[in-house]
Scaffold this motif. Structure first.
Motif, mmCIF file in Angstrom:
data_model
loop_
_atom_site.group_PDB
_atom_site.id
_atom_site.type_symbol
_atom_site.label_atom_id
_atom_site.label_comp_id
_atom_site.label_asym_id
_atom_site.label_seq_id
_atom_site.Cartn_x
_atom_site.Cartn_y
_atom_site.Cartn_z
ATOM 1 N N GLU A 431 -17.157 -10.753 -17.034
ATOM 2 C CA GLU A 431 -16.125 -10.387 -18.059
ATOM 3 C C GLU A 431 -15.743 -9.042 -17.366
ATOM 4 O O GLU A 431 -14.638 -8.185 -18.304
ATOM 5 N N THR A 460 -14.657 -18.062 -21.822
ATOM 6 C CA THR A 460 -13.123 -17.893 -21.931
ATOM 7 C C THR A 460 -12.921 -17.449 -22.945
ATOM 8 O O THR A 460 -12.179 -16.310 -23.033
ATOM 9 N N TYR A 463 -13.556 -15.133 -25.792
ATOM 10 C CA TYR A 463 -13.535 -13.816 -24.948
ATOM 11 C C TYR A 463 -12.039 -13.044 -25.800
ATOM 12 O O TYR A 463 -11.801 -12.194 -25.265
ATOM 13 N N HIS A 467 -10.066 -10.544 -27.988
ATOM 14 C CA HIS A 467 -9.444 -9.686 -27.487
ATOM 15 C C HIS A 467 -8.101 -9.718 -26.872
ATOM 16 O O HIS A 467 -7.257 -8.676 -26.977
#
Length: 471
Positions: A431, A460, A463, A467
Motif C-alpha cells: 500500500e 492489488t 486497491y 483509488h
C-alpha cells in the motif's frame, strides 16, 4: 461406478472429475483445503468434497481411487493415501483414467513447454463452435467452455499434454498416456528443472511421445520453438511447421495489427487462407492462434470460415494475461508466470500493448524454475521491459532438497541491473508503495505467478478499483 479422488482441488483432477461425471460415475474427492477458483468451480458440480485428508473419507463402496501427484500424497505421509493402498481397491493416476477414456477417439494432444492451456482451450472451442462436439480435457478455466472436462459425441478428444510425471509411483510423462492421434508441439524449452535437471532428461519424454505417434499422424510443430526442430530430427519424424513470421515454415502470420483486437492474415505456403481476429494479446498468442488454425485445417477438422467466427468469440483463459480490473485508469493484468519463458512472453505482450506506460510487475518466484540457483543469471535480463519489480517471498516447499535462491538473492540480482526493485512478504506492504508511485493513465500493473502471492493479487485489484476507478 464410484470414484474417489485424493487431491481433487487441482485443475487437472477437477477436469478428470468432470469426465467421470459425464461418463455416469459418482465422484467424491478430498484435499487438504479447498481454495478459489477451483473450489468455487467444484461447488457447481455434483461432487462431494471432504477436508482434511482422512482414511474415513474413502467410501466403503468405492470402485476406483485416483491419487494426485503432490509430493505429500504418499502412504508414509498421508493416512488417506495409506488407507487407499491398503483397501485393495484399484489405484490410478489421472493419466491412467485419461488413457482409458481416449482408447477409441481421435486424440488432439497439445504438448510443449508453454502455450499449452491457451492452445488447448482454443482448439476445443474452435471444434465446439463448429458443432463438432469434441470431448476435451482443458485443465484451465475458460469462459467459453462450460467445464474443465467434457465427454462429447463427435469422436474427437482435445487434451493438454503435460510432460510432468504421472504419479508418485509412475515417472512416465502424463502425455505418454493420452493415445495421441495428432500432435501440436509448441516448444521444448527446458522446464521443471527440479524433475528434469538436464536438457537431455527434459527432451527424452518428448522424443518418446513423437516415436509413439502413429506413422501417419499429422504433427504440427512450431518452427520458432526452442529445440523443436532438433528433437524432431533426432527421432526422424517429419512435421508440418508454423511460425509467427518465418516464411520457411508451412504456416505463418502476416499483416498483424495490435490493439484491443489483435488481427492477422493466416498464410499457408504463400497463400492467404483467412483473416483472423481475437481479443488475445501478444505475439505469443498470435503464434498460438497460427498453430491451432494450421493444425485444425491440416486435419480437415474445421473450415477457415468457422475459425474466423470461433477465434473472434474466444475469451481466453483465466490467469493468462487476464484483465482483472474494469473501468480503471490503471489496468491490472494477471498472468500465469510459471517459468521464465512464460513470464517474458507475458511481459513482452504488455509492453507491446502499452508502449508508453510504466509497467509495475508483481512477481512471485513460485516454481522451482524461478528458485533454482542455476536460473540466477536469467534475472539480469528477465525484467528488462519492466519499470519496477516487486518480488514476493518464495515458497519454502522443497527447500531442503533443492539448491534454492532466497528472496534477497533474487532482489539483489535484479537490482544489480539498475532496475527499481522491492521485496515484500505481506500484501499490506504494497500500500505505501502504491500510494507513492501509481499515477492514473501512466501505469499498468502485471501480476506474474503460478501461486497466490499471499493474497496480494486480490489486494492489488481492490486497491486500484477503489483509488483509480473511472466509473
Amino acid at each position: 461406478m464410484k470414484a474417489h479422488i485424493i487431491g481433487i482441488c487441482g485443475t487437472g483432477m477437477a477436469a478428470v472429475a468432470d469426465l467421470l461425471l459425464d461418463h455416469g460415475w459418482e465422484v467424491t474427492g478430498s484435499d487438504e483445503g479447498f481454495y478459489p477458483p477451483i473450489s468455487t468451480y467444484l461447488e457447481t458440480r455434483p461432487v462431494t468434497m471432504l477436508s482434511p485428508y482422512a482414511a474415513s473419507n474413502i467410501p466403503a463402496d468405492v470402485d476406483t481411487i485416483i491419487i494426485g501427484k503432490h509430493a505429500k500424497l504418499v502412504p508414509d505421509e498421508n493416512e488417506e493415501v495409506k488407507a487407499a493402498f491398503a483397501s485393495g481397491k484399484p489405484i490410478k493416476s489421472y493419466p491412467d483414467v485419461i488413457e482409458e477414456l481416449t482408447a477409441h477417439t481421435k486424440n488432439f494432444v497439445v504438448a510443449g513447454s508453454f502455450g499449452k492451456s491457451t492452445t488447448t482451450a482454443l482448439t476445443a472451442w474452435a471444434l465446439s463452435s463448429a458443432e463438432k462436439d469434441p470431448s476435451y480435457f482443458v485443465p484451465a478455466l475458460c469462459p467459453n467452455l462450460p467445464n474443465l472436462g467434457h465427454k462429447g459425441g463427435g469422436g474427437m478428444f482435445v487434451l493438454e499434454g503435460d510432460e510432468y510425471p504421472s504419479a508418485n509411483w509412475d515417472t512416465s510423462s502424463k502425455f505418454l498416456h493420452y493415445n495421441a492421434s495428432t500432435l501440436l508441439l509448441t516448444s521444448c524449452t527446458h522446464d521443471h528443472l527440479n524433475v528434469f535437471p538436464t536438457l537431455e532428461s527434459y527432451l527424452a519424454p518428448f522424443e518418446k511421445l513423437l516415436i509413439k505417434l502413429p506413422k501417419d499422424a499429422i504433427i504440427m510443430a512450431c518452427l520458432d520453438g526452442e529445440h523443436v526442430t532438433e528433437t524432431l530430427a533426432k527421432v526422424k519424424r517429419t512435421a508440418l511447421t508454423y511460425s509467427l513470421n518465418n516464411k520457411a515454415a508451412d504456416w505463418w502470420a502476416e499483416d498483424i495489427t495490435r490493439d484491443e483486437i489483435t488481427s492477422f492474415t493466416l498464410i499457408n505456403k504463400g497463400k492467404k487462407i483467412a483473416r483472423l481476429s481475437s481479443r488475445l494479446l501478444g505475439d505469443h498468442n498470435v503464434l498460438n492462434m497460427v498453430g491451432v488454425a494450421a493444425w485444425l485445417l491440416s486435419n480437415n477438422a474445421v473450415t477457415a470460415e468457422s475459425l474466423e467466427e470461433s477465434f473472434a468469440s474466444f475469451s481466453g483463459i483465466r490467469r493468462r494475461l487476464e484483465l482483472r480490473t474494469k473501468k480503471t485508469s490503471i489496468p491490472v493484468y494477471e498472468d500465469y508466470g510459471s517459468s521464465p519463458a512464460k513470464l517474458l512472453a507475458g511481459l513482452t505482450a504488455i509492453r507491446a500493448q502499452f508502449p508508453h506506460k510504466r509497467i509495475r510487475v508483481l512477481f512471485e518466484p513460485h516454481t522451482f524454475s524461478f528458485r533454482n540457483r542455476a536460473i540466477l543469471p536469467q534475472y539480469l535480463t528477465l525484467f528488462d521491459q519492466a519499470d519496477t519489480v516487486f518480488v514476493f517471498q518464495p515458497p519454502t516447499h522443497g527447500a531442503g532438497t533443492h539448491d534454492q535462491l532466497t528472496q534477497q538473492e533474487i532482489v539483489d540480482q535484479i537490482a544489480s541491473t539498475g532496475k527499481k526493485v522491492r521485496a515484500f512478504t505481506t500484501k499490506e506492504e504494497l500500500e505505501p508503495f502504491f500510494k507513492h508511485i501509481l499515477q492514473p493513465h501512466h501505469d499498468v500493473i502485471l501480476m506474474e505467478t503460478s501461486g497466490e502471492m499471499g493474497g496480494a493479487m486480490n489486494f492489488t485489484v481492490d486497491y486500484v478499483t477503489e483509488h483509480f476507478s473511472n466509473a
